[in-house]
Design an enzyme around this catalytic site. Structure first.
Site, PDB file in Angstrom:
ATOM      1  CG  HIS A  37      -1.885  -1.066   1.362  1.00  0.00           C
ATOM      2  ND1 HIS A  37      -1.806  -2.042   2.323  1.00  0.00           N
ATOM      3  CD2 HIS A  37      -2.995  -1.348   0.636  1.00  0.00           C
ATOM      4  CE1 HIS A  37      -2.824  -2.883   2.194  1.00  0.00           C
ATOM      5  NE2 HIS A  37      -3.555  -2.487   1.178  1.00  0.00           N
ATOM      6  CB  SER A 188      -4.706  -6.899   4.354  1.00  0.00           C
ATOM      7  OG  SER A 188      -4.375  -5.682   3.748  1.00  0.00           O
TER       8      SER A 188
END
Ligand code: AMP
Length: 282
Positions: A37, A188
């Site tokens: 990210h 994630s």
């Protein structure tokens, strides 16, 4: 970094910034941030004068309720990482802020066959949910650049199509997949892998690398079959291993030696579903 929770507040702030000639780079995420990210944030900072990140676990893109409920939430750590990365604005809305009761019902997005293949086949409705949230976020955030990760290859194509059908003047910027040292694509969901599964998870990268290094013109079906066997014997439940045209995602059985190809995988270890892909002849 300025934090907004209300759509009205962030919209007003960004309209003011646009009037002051800011260019806005937008990085939508579902949080539980990692270096993948952050690489999108870094890219945005190079291209735009203002970088906006959103953290919103979008319920409408989860076809599996328990996957949604178990999605990792690490907001404090996320804020810390975004501060360090120099992100300018964080949008952290609630579900009722994104989908208020008086919001007109969203229509079906005409994104064509993309929504029915690969991820779309195994996660019915997923890409309609992705389109819905991106459409809604872009109605609040007047982005010039939308930063997406190659990790979600099919999603990049879906969002591209969405920009086309909505006639939105937003430039999509795709950033390469960031990987752990052993090659596992950062995700994630990796946080939910048990220790032993974490070790096995690298087999996805190894299967993709095997396909890439073994690719020859002619029939490529055997490569897929070998990759599926490699993953199954490592304990994965394999949803698919596909070799496809990199620009249309049409499955390729016989390769002419020229067409740009991508190999795409989705497989689970103890119900933790991982996806990855690799361009085969870039
Ligand atoms: P997510 O929070 O999983 O919805 O991801 C938000 C954005 O980060 C999406 O555009 C993803 O494709 C991107 N992303 C996720 N993992 C990676 C990675 N390992 N490398 C680069 N971008 C990523």
């Amino acid at each position: 970094m300025i934090l907004f929770k209300k759509t009205e507040d962030i919209a007003q702030f960004l309209i003011r910034k646009k009037k002051e000639n800011a260019t806005i780079g937008f990085v939508p995420t579902m949080g539980a941030l990692h270096e993948g990210h952050i690489s999108l944030i870094a890219h945005s900072k190079k291209t735009s004068t203002l970088t906006v990140c959103s953290i919103f676990v979008n319920p409408t893109q989860f076809n599996d309720k328990s996957d949604f409920e178990k999605y990792p939430v690490t907001v404090e750590n996320d804020i810390d990482m975004l501060e360090k990365a120099g992100c300018d604005v964080l949008f952290l809305p609630s579900v009722s802020e994104i989908y208020p009761q008086d919001l007109p019902a969203s229509s079906v997005y005409e994104i064509g066959h993309l929504q029915y293949i690969f991820e779309g086949k195994f996660r019915p409705g997923h890409f309609q949910g992705v389109c819905q949230v991106i459409h809604r976020l872009l109605s609040v955030i007047p982005a010039d650049f939308l930063h997406l990760g190659q990790k979600d290859y099919q999603q990049c194509m879906v969002v591209n199509k969405l920009m086309e059908i909505l006639h939105l003047p937003v430039t999509i910027v795709v950033t390469p997949t960031r990987r752990e040292k052993d090659g596992l694509a950062m995700s994630s969901r990796n946080k939910r892998l048990q220790a032993n599964d974490r070790k096995q998870a690298v087999k996805i990268f190894e299967a993709l690398t095997f396909i890439k290094t073994s690719l020859k013109p002619g029939n490529v079906e055997t490569l897929k079959e070998i990759a599926v066997k490699q993953l199954s014997s490592a304990g994965f439940v394999v949803d698919y291993v596909e070799i496809a045209d990199a620009s249309t995602l049409e499955t390729i059985k016989n390769w002419n030696g020229k067409k740009k190809l991508v190999a795409i995988v989705a497989a689970s270890l103890n119900e933790i579903r991982l996806i990855d892909n690799m361009l085969l002849n870039d």
